[in-house]
Design an enzyme around this catalytic site. Structure first.
Site, PDB file in Angstrom:
ATOM      1  N   TRP A   1       9.313 -16.281  47.665  1.00 50.25           N
ATOM      2  CA  TRP A   1       8.085 -16.458  48.462  1.00 50.25           C
ATOM      3  C   TRP A   1       8.207 -17.671  49.378  1.00 50.25           C
ATOM      4  CZ3 TRP A   1       3.296 -19.505  46.628  1.00 50.25           C
ATOM      5  CH2 TRP A   1       3.662 -20.584  45.807  1.00 50.25           C
ATOM      6  N   ASP A   2       9.194 -18.511  49.108  1.00 45.26           N
ATOM      7  CA  ASP A   2       9.448 -19.676  49.945  1.00 45.26           C
ATOM      8  C   ASP A   2       9.437 -19.288  51.428  1.00 45.26           C
ATOM      9  OD1 ASP A   2      10.476 -19.942  47.300  1.00 45.26           O
ATOM     10  OD2 ASP A   2      11.622 -21.703  47.893  1.00 45.26           O
TER      11      ASP A   2
ATOM     12  N   GLU B   1       4.938 -22.594  37.587  1.00 40.70           N
ATOM     13  CA  GLU B   1       5.809 -21.897  36.631  1.00 40.70           C
ATOM     14  C   GLU B   1       5.919 -22.578  35.268  1.00 40.70           C
ATOM     15  OE1 GLU B   1       9.506 -21.501  38.691  1.00 40.70           O
ATOM     16  OE2 GLU B   1       8.828 -19.804  39.875  1.00 40.70           O
TER      17      GLU B   1
ATOM     18  N   LYS C   1       3.801 -27.595  37.392  1.00 40.56           N
ATOM     19  CA  LYS C   1       5.050 -27.819  38.128  1.00 40.56           C
ATOM     20  C   LYS C   1       4.765 -28.010  39.609  1.00 40.56           C
ATOM     21  CE  LYS C   1       9.521 -25.568  38.969  1.00 40.56           C
ATOM     22  NZ  LYS C   1      10.287 -24.328  38.826  1.00 40.56           N
ATOM     23  N   GLN C   2       3.759 -27.319  40.104  1.00 42.11           N
ATOM     24  CA  GLN C   2       3.456 -27.356  41.537  1.00 42.11           C
ATOM     25  C   GLN C   2       2.022 -26.862  41.736  1.00 42.11           C
ATOM     26  OE1 GLN C   2       6.604 -24.286  41.429  1.00 42.11           O
ATOM     27  NE2 GLN C   2       5.819 -23.739  43.426  1.00 42.11           N
TER      28      GLN C   2
HETATM   29  C1  BGC Z   1      12.908 -20.956  39.155  1.00 38.70           C
HETATM   30  C2  BGC Z   1      12.481 -19.528  39.253  1.00 38.70           C
HETATM   31  C3  BGC Z   1      13.719 -18.676  39.405  1.00 38.70           C
HETATM   32  C4  BGC Z   1      14.670 -18.948  38.254  1.00 38.70           C
HETATM   33  C5  BGC Z   1      15.945 -18.165  38.275  1.00 38.70           C
HETATM   34  C6  BGC Z   1      13.922 -21.157  38.066  1.00 38.70           C
HETATM   35  O1  BGC Z   1      14.396 -22.460  38.133  1.00 38.70           O
HETATM   36  O2  BGC Z   1      11.811 -21.774  38.903  1.00 38.70           O
HETATM   37  O3  BGC Z   1      11.599 -19.348  40.328  1.00 38.70           O
HETATM   38  O4  BGC Z   1      13.368 -17.336  39.443  1.00 38.70           O
HETATM   39  O5  BGC Z   1      15.033 -20.307  38.282  1.00 38.70           O
HETATM   40  O6  BGC Z   1      16.642 -18.260  39.477  1.00 38.70           O
HETATM   41  C1  BGC Z   2       9.733 -22.905  42.355  1.00 36.79           C
HETATM   42  C2  BGC Z   2       9.359 -21.619  43.035  1.00 36.79           C
HETATM   43  C3  BGC Z   2      10.314 -21.387  44.180  1.00 36.79           C
HETATM   44  C4  BGC Z   2      11.739 -21.420  43.704  1.00 36.79           C
HETATM   45  C5  BGC Z   2      12.735 -21.295  44.826  1.00 36.79           C
HETATM   46  C6  BGC Z   2      11.162 -22.838  41.933  1.00 36.79           C
HETATM   47  O1  BGC Z   2      11.545 -24.034  41.343  1.00 36.79           O
HETATM   48  O2  BGC Z   2       8.917 -23.119  41.244  1.00 36.79           O
HETATM   49  O3  BGC Z   2       8.036 -21.689  43.515  1.00 36.79           O
HETATM   50  O4  BGC Z   2      10.041 -20.154  44.759  1.00 36.79           O
HETATM   51  O5  BGC Z   2      11.988 -22.628  43.050  1.00 36.79           O
HETATM   52  O6  BGC Z   2      12.638 -22.387  45.681  1.00 36.79           O
END
Ligand code: BGC
Ligand code: BGC
Length: 979
Positions: free
Chosen positions: A338-339, A480, A592-593
């Protein structure tokens, strides 16, 4: 690791970022920092001569290949950089011989990375070597690298070897099979294919030499075609080697290696390719640049972030999109999150919408993958992948290995539960359409995205008969840290919003393109039953919002979780999840955010429910202190910056903004080596334009409601709305609304921020702590003289002159002047003896970084100390070269608290008192600085330095950015109070 201590190695101008020292501990993060690219590929800033610890990478959009655990990743492509220089038999390497000078510079205006090194070879030959490289944005299949060598003091035999490395690796994994290689009259070529996706890649390279007679040789060891030029260069003679590279894959053409060779044969000179490239950049910047005056760091940092986005946005391809780490590193394996839609796309939507459309079309072409995902989970419609790659199928790893030998594998639930992504895609689709009025694309692609994901939602929600409401259970929200929650406010409201828009689009299609509606109706089944269910969900989905307080509960039961005080964990260098563990994090009210705040931010754009100033205030106060904004997600700071700015929290807004803007330049989070933080970069654009610039759409045109950070004298950018450019040129104090509408100046804009040009530091207790040496010297004297003295009495002597100190120690006793003089001399001798051992390690924490930041920001630095030994101490501390003026115990007659010393210092610097900040740890010093009409930073307890404008325990945890924000706040307070 003290991350900040190294920031001194980068210097910024409006358009360039330079590294003037090699920072071995930054080796891999700097490779990320110096990434270049052109929308087709990205190449990390690795060195041409190659090092075993290097992580070189060239990543091309769409070139994915299978890999265990994470399913698929962008395959690192052959490295086009290798260029080895051999001087009289010695191979140029930075750790061999001696580096006499060094500078690596990225010019983001021209998209050129260069490096200048003066090197003395192990056998004593001194030579200047200048490298330059670019990935042409004018012709995306062309890469240019130039190396110029100039022997400084003797004739040298030089050999230059230019190669393609056909053995690139993704952290140990090689995705390529070598098919073939060879040479033509123009150079050498390599033909390879990815192992499982079977994408072919052809790369060709040729070199041209000027400035000397050379012999050229071709060697073709397997996978490593090389061109070697050997020549003699006399001292002062510059020889130039230009290496041109062409690259194609089977994603664009049928026979990439042939096309690459043909292209190479037709290429014009390096210089004309570079000219075309620079001109193309000029056109890009005319649309997308942001000018900031009054803050060089912010200016460069903003342009740098935009540059990093511009080089990874697909220009000629609408089947790919920007990965979370752009095309600059291996983090997240080139997967798309979603970034892109929520953080990155607004920059493109409002400055280069054709690029935004490419990336949204990627979501259109990956609908089949999203449909397969929905079917897999037993739902209808299209359910986008949390992590997406070439097909749109879910590629979030299901498990990740643990960090320690005996740990269990970690289940990643995002693929199953972080479902808000489907609404996020719809959100971006909607705003792209709003901004561009691109009805054709909405008809052909956007509508199907919005409608089929709406169908997914209506199969995903559950009806709770007890409460007579729709619910969405078992999700992960934007935050998350909580992995299994019911009725996440962010998700539920985004779904409601999404369904509202889906109904609108349905009607719009019916009114404007009935045939298309018919077609979609047949394909997706948009029956009236379905639509009335959408309406029902809109009316009855539960949003945990308390109208009486305005507080939104992040999800059901959040307020019942264990509360947390994040301050108790400071200082820290790890995320709260790393500290607490996943399980324990789940149990606490730690984010986390932004989640509720993220929702409010997304609804702020159109001022829709639940956004209002009141809910923002209320929820900010609750959630901001519980958010892991430093080491949680890098997506957070830019959003907090915007909201803090809305709430008039100027200092915090600026601090968060810089945290986002410098995340890769200064490796603020310590993980820049993995690649550029793309979402943060996009957030930076939003923070400047939508936050500080306050752009909102009023009456179908953009209107600015600016609140510029203090110190910014000008903010200038372009904003495209429905095909028309709107140029904004905002200044802090004037009425800045375009066309004079709606603009309400906030209080803050009237506030004049201080124009700081100089810093005057006291020495003792500020830059170093010689207080102990002074104390011991006085104690020795007092003991010898039988005078009553101790540590406590010494406390009162801070900042006090030698004579005055002595007078206080002798108290009522009477001594003739010569005796006093002798005692002062004696004490001084003791002191001088003891300070012989002072060295740079006696600098107090934070000092060096701050001095360097100030110098970088063009601020003058002086010492204003009552000590007569200030000069030798400064020299021993090794900071004499950073100081522009010294005022010491010899400079003026009247000691502090008289203002004389500081006034004298300001005069030495050529500055007005109001342009100076004094940093002091003594009450008398603060008093002196205030009497001089200067800004003051007091170090120590409020009982001692409470009169200062800004009070800090010491300089360890501060930096220029924070200090300036605090000084600005102090100025605002004063002006509000009418002082
Ligand atoms: C991120 C998730 C990601 C997962 C696996 C985690 O660090 O927060 O958004 O899907 O890594 O890549
Ligand atoms: C974040 C997510 C993000 C992902 C990729 C994760 O750590 O929690 O929101 O989409 O990183 O940047």
């Amino acid at each position: 690791m003290d991350i900040k201590a190294h920031s001194q190695h980068l210097t910024y101008t409006d358009w360039t970022v330079s590294e003037t020292h090699l920072a071995p501990e930054r080796f891999n993060s700097r490779e990320t920092t110096f990434t270049i690219g052109n929308g087709y590929l990205g190449t990390r800033g690795s060195f041409e001569e190659g090092y075993s610890r290097a992580l070189p990478a060239t990543l091309i959009h769409g070139v994915y290949d299978e890999v265990p655990i994470v399913y698929t990743e962008l395959a690192n492509c052959p490295d086009w950089l290798p260029l080895v220089v051999i001087v009289d038999g010695d191979r140029f390497r930075l750790e061999r011989g001696e580096i006499l000078s060094y500078e690596r510079q990225l010019d983001v205006q021209r998209g050129v990375l260069s490096r200048k090194v003066r090197w003395r070879s192990p056998s004593g030959i001194t030579i200047d070597i200048v490298f330059e490289r670019f990935a042409s944005i004018a012709d995306q299949h062309v890469l240019g690298l130039r190396c110029q060598v100039t022997p400084v003091d003797s004739e040298s035999a030089v050999e230059v070897q230019a190669s393609i490395n056909g053995y690139p690796e993704n952290q140990g994994f090689n995705h390529w099979e070598l098919l073939d290689q060879g040479k033509t009259e123009h150079g050498v070529w390599l033909n390879l294919r990815t192992r499982s996706s079977r994408i072919q890649l052809g790369m060709a390279t040729g070199i041209k030499l000027s400035g000397a007679e050379a012999s050229l040789q071709v060697t073709n060891p397997p996978g490593y075609p090389t061109l070697t030029a050997s020549f003699l260069a006399s001292s002062g003679q510059t020889v130039t080697v230009e290496k041109l590279v062409t690259v194609f894959t089977s994603l664009e053409c049928e026979n990439p290696v042939e096309v690459a060779c043909e292209k190479l044969a037709q290429l014009p000179e390096y210089s004309s390719l570079l000219d075309a490239h620079v001109q193309a950049w000029d056109e890009v910047w005319q649309k997308s640049d942001i000018v900031i005056e009054g803050d060089v760091t912010a200016q460069l940092a903003v342009r740098y972030n935009l540059f990093q986005l511009l080089i990874c946005a697909p220009r000629n391809n609408d089947k790919v999109s920007i990965p979370a780490k752009t095309l600059s590193g291996f983090g997240y394996r080139g997967h798309i999150f979603w970034d892109t839609e929520i953080f990155i796309l607004p920059f493109f939507i409002y400055t280069q919408p054709e690029l935004a459309r490419n990336m949204l079309s990627y979501r259109y072409y990956t609908l089949p993958g999203a449909r397969r995902k929905a079917v897999h989970y037993g739902y209808k419609g299209a359910m986008y992948a949390w992590e997406s790659a070439e097909t749109g199928d879910e590629v979030t790893p299901r498990w990740l290995p643990p960090n320690d030998f005996y740990g269990e594998d970690i289940r990643i639930w995002c693929r199953d539960r972080e479902i808000h992504i489907s609404a996020d895609v719809a959100y971006a689709t909607w705003f792209y359409w709003q901004a561009t009025g691109d009805d054709e694309w909405m008809r052909d692609c956007g509508a199907e995205i919005i409608l089929d994901t709406a169908i997914f939602w209506s199969s995903r929600v559950e009806y709770n008969t007890k409460y007579e409401r729709y619910e969405i259970r078992e999700v992960i929200g934007a935050d998350e840290y909580h992995e299994f929650v019911h009725n996440n406010a962010f998700t539920n409201r985004m779904v409601q919003w999404h369904l509202e828009k889906a109904l609108y689009i349905y009607d719009w299609l019916g009114n404007n393109f009935p045939e298309k509606l018919n077609e979609l109706d047949q394909k997706l089944n948009l029956s009236s039953g379905r639509r009335s269910r959408w309406n029902d969900i809109i009316a009855n989905i539960w949003i945990p919002y308390d109208e009486s307080t305005g507080l939104i509960e992040q999800f059901e039961g959040f307020f019942q979780l264990q509360d947390i005080n994040l301050e108790e964990y400071e200082p820290r260098t790890k995320s709260m999840q790393a500290i607490l563990g996943i399980e324990e994090g789940n149990k606490r009210q730690v984010l986390k955010q932004p989640d509720v705040l993220m929702l409010l931010y997304l609804m702020r754009q159109s001022q829709e429910f639940p956004y209002s100033q009141k809910t923002l205030e209320k929820n900010w106060d609750y959630y901001a202190p519980r958010t892991d904004i430093s080491y949680g997600s890098s997506l957070g700071p830019a959003i907090h910056a915007i909201l803090a700015s809305d709430l008039g929290k100027t200092a915090e807004a600026y601090e968060r903004f810089m945290q986002a803007a410098l995340v890769d330049l200064e490796d603020v989070r310590g993980n820049a080596a993995d690649g550029i933080h793309g979402a943060s970069a996009g957030g930076v654009w939003q923070a400047v334009v939508l936050g500080f610039g306050g752009i909102q759409i009023g009456n179908d045109e953009p209107v600015a409601h600016p609140h510029l950070p203090p110190g910014w004298r000008r903010l200038k950018f372009n904003f495209l709305w429905r095909g028309k450019w709107h140029a904004f040129d905002l200044r802090p104090q004037e009425d800045t609304e375009t066309k004079g509408k709606e603009h309400k100046a906030m209080d803050m804009e009237k506030i004049q921020s201080p124009d700081i040009r100089g810093f005057i530091f006291d020495l003792d207790g500020v830059l170093t702590d010689t207080a102990e040496y002074h104390y011991l010297a006085w104690q020795k004297l007092a003991d010898e003289e039988g005078l009553l003295f101790n540590r406590e009495a010494n406390e009162g002597l801070r900042g006090v002159s030698r004579r005055e100190s002595l007078l206080r120690i002798v108290g009522d006793k009477h001594y003739p002047e010569e005796k006093l003089q002798e005692m002062m001399d004696r004490k001084n001798q003791y002191y001088v003896d003891s300070i012989q051992n002072i060295s740079p390690k006696d600098l107090l924490p934070g000092v060096l970084t701050l001095l360097d930041e100030l110098r970088q920001a063009g601020i003058k630095i002086a010492l204003g100390s009552a000590s007569k030994n200030a000069r030798p101490v400064v020299e021993k501390l090794g900071i004499a070269n950073r100081i522009d003026a010294i005022a010491d115990g010899y400079s003026v007659q009247r000691p502090k608290p008289a203002p004389d010393l500081f006034l004298y210092t300001a005069n030495q610097l050529g500055l007005e008192p109001a342009q100076c900040v004094v940093v002091e740890d003594a009450e008398a010093g603060i008093e002196a600085a205030l009497a001089a009409g200067m800004w003051t930073v007091g170090l120590g307890p409020a009982s001692r330095v409470g009169e200062a404008h800004v009070i800090l325990p010491n300089l360890a945890d501060t930096d220029w950015t924070k200090l300036r924000a605090k000084l600005n706040d102090a100025a605002a307070q004063q002006q509000k109070a009418g002082v």
